[in-house]
Design an enzyme around this catalytic site. Structure first.
Site: not given
Ligand code: PLP
Length: 599
Positions: A211, A339
């Site tokens: 949602a 990262c």
């Protein structure tokens, strides 16, 4: 406020979206008025039961389903894990060493991680097999076809969260042998509200929805399960969801999901814009971005990706620099991906075979389908404003030392504005690539410095050979050595830099050296405060380091920026050139603003 504080523009809708007021109202009503437990047999349970039924009906109608069900859960990650467990549980304990688990190379990490986890927990020892993609992010259909007969499961996605690439699910569907079918999961998180999905036409066994990607709350979603597909609950409890997902339902979230499905079923009543409008929005934003970065490169197929997603890179910048620039302008965008190890690189773009500078420099900009024309205008205006500020400062106007990036590039130059000549030392290829971009004005001439010493005002260049030279300052005696990889700084010089917090900076009343990019400090400048600040962007760091004197007034000068990395580098550079005691602030400029405002 004594400083420029721009209102935030959120352009990271593929990560999440705000809850719309209409949806919040629905949720508030459920939380405060219709708060009964749907499992209760008394009257207070009736209304929540109806919410469950209505949301399920809306989902079935929206996705054209008549032989499957929707199980409410906490979102796509749970849905993916449930689907994987369901498809693999029938093989529990029987080693499937000659079998494979097929998944797209650009799937959200939840998919390979769930496959790895359940493969191990269920003791299958099946091989995880990544389906390659082409440069447009499209799955290799031949690879799927070749490996499907030995697959225990096939996982693909509707649209990619980083690039917005929309997969052709009909083509994948046509590869499946419908009589002895391999269970097929489609992560549908990013298509909801952006691309139609017909579960009546496609033989998808599991589809996941969340949602919060379409203006609902976080922690709510549902899993579509085809009636013919195997199913094993991920969690057992009090028999909720017909025993298929234990735990009292998140009723406010499910009601929100219901409202989203209702809107999507009747587009005329919804706040969502149609496809053409969204495409026009994206064009407008891209055109403003091209004014800001004329050499911008798209990392996505432009048609063929979600109309609400842009993914691009800019030569000479990595993602963290670009994010910091946008951040300072109050625009929140994201790096292509988080990262992993070492330099951040987008595994999605890598899988598409894009060059590493594009994978390291990727920026994702995404807006939601409920964006208004006014919002998009605000976005383009803010980007145009950034472009104006950038252009105003793109080329040097005075004679100056010009070392664009001492840590990445092995060259340095001196711009003689009177004779319009750029004298340079270092690698010619890098100089041409980088400096001609900056000095594109044809009036400028590039002149290579030969071996020996050359004086330019206060500065000197001592050239040993093309890959070894020193730049220095005649009066301070400061100097910096360069090789083809950039400035030479020892580990010890880095370690000499002391790291301190923003509180400490202010408590000790240090002079601040703000080492962010011009775009950042022109958008949000510490010089607007009463604090003592020197602004120095990256191409100016060497000049500052060479001119830096270790006197009482600046004894405790420190550098500041958003990320500790940049601050540390600049501090180490100043220390290496001047041997002065330099500190690096581990907090960002925003923290300093905050502390000054609270003072
Ligand atoms: N799949 C895709 C493509 C997504 O973009 C995301 C969210 O980032 C997820 C799965 C995970 O969704 P959730 O946050 O609902 O667990």
């Amino acid at each position: 406020m004594p400083y420029l504080c721009v209102p935030e523009i959120f352009l990271d809708a593929n990560a999440t979206t705000p809850v719309l007021p209409e949806i919040f109202e629905v949720m508030q009503n459920v939380c405060c008025s219709q708060y009964g437990n749907p499992s209760s047999s008394h009257l207070a349970g009736t209304k929540p039961k109806k919410i469950l039924a209505d949301t399920r009906t809306a989902a079935a109608e929206l996705f054209n389903v008549n032989d499957g069900r929707f199980i409410f859960n906490s979102g796509a990650t749970e849905g993916i894990n449930t689907a994987v467990l369901s498809a693999l549980a029938p093989y529990t304990g029987s080693e499937q060493t000659r079998k494979c688990l097929l998944y797209g190379a650009t799937e959200h990490k939840a998919v390979p991680e769930a496959l790895k986890h359940w493969n191990q927990v269920l003791g299958l020892k099946a091989q995880l097999l990544e389906i390659p993609t082409n440069q447009f992010g499209e799955l290799d259909l031949e690879f799927i076809e070749k490996n499907l007969s030995k697959a225990l499961m096939l996982c693909t996605m509707g649209a990619n969260n980083e690039t917005g690439v929309v997969q052709n699910l009909e083509e994948v569907n046509s590869l499946l042998n419908h009589s002895s079918k391999v269970p097929w999961l489609v992560d549908s998180v990013q298509v909801l509200g952006k691309v139609p999905l017909d579960l009546g036409k496609l033989a998808i066994d599991y589809a996941t929805f969340s949602a919060h990607k379409l203006y609902g709350p976080k922690g709510t979603g549902c899993l579509f399960v085809r009636d013919s597909a195997p199913y094993t609950p991920l969690q057992q409890g009090g028999g909720q969801e017909c025993g298929e997902r234990g735990g009292t339902e998140n009723m406010a979230g499910i009601a929100a999901l219901g409202r989203i499905f209702q809107w999507l079923k009747a587009p005329g009543t919804s706040p969502f814009q149609d496809m053409n409008q969204l495409l026009a929005y994206r064009d407008q934003i891209l055109s403003a971005l091209r004014h800001l970065f004329p050499d911008l490169v798209l990392n996505q197929p432009y048609p063929g990706s979600l109309p609400t997603t842009l993914n691009f890179a800019v030569p000479g910048f990595d993602s963290s620099q670009l994010i910091a620039m946008f951040d300072a302008a109050g625009i929140r965008v994201s790096a292509g991906s988080a990262c992993s190890k070492g330099r951040p690189q987008s595994f999605v773009l890598k899988a598409m075979g894009l060059p590493s500078w594009q994978c390291e420099g990727a920026i994702r900009l995404s807006f939601g389908p409920a964006s208004s024309p006014e919002f998009i205008q605000q976005v383009t205006q803010r980007i145009e404003e950034m472009a104006k500020r950038r252009n105003a400062t793109a080329t040097p106007t005075n004679n100056e030392l010009w070392v664009p990036d001492p840590f990445a590039l092995g060259f340095a130059g001196f711009a003689d504005n009177v004779n319009k000549t750029l004298y340079y030392a270092g690698d010619i290829l890098q100089v041409e690539q980088y400096l001609q971009q900056r000095f594109s004005n044809s009036e400028w001439q590039l002149t290579k410095l030969e071996a020996g010493k050359h004086e330019f005002g206060d500065f000197f260049f001592k050239i040993a050979d093309a890959n070894h030279f020193t730049i220095g300052h005649n009066y301070t005696g400061n100097a910096l050595a360069f090789t083809s990889g950039g400035v030479v700084i020892t580990e010890k010089q880095c370690e000499d830099v002391e790291i301190i917090s923003a509180e400490e900076v202010i408590r000790r009343n240090f002079v601040l050296i703000d080492v962010r990019e011009r775009l950042e400090f022109t958008m949000q400048s510490l010089t607007d405060t009463e604090y003592s600040v020197i602004e120095s962007e990256r191409h100016d760091w060497c000049r500052l380091a060479l001119s830096y004197t270790h006197d009482k007034a600046t004894e405790a000068a420190i550098t500041v920026c958003r990320s500790g990395g940049r601050s540390l580098k600049a501090a180490a550079l100043i220390h290496a050139a001047s041997r002065a005691k330099v500190y690096s602030c581990s907090d960002g400029a925003t923290d300093i603003f905050q502390l000054l405002a609270e003072k």
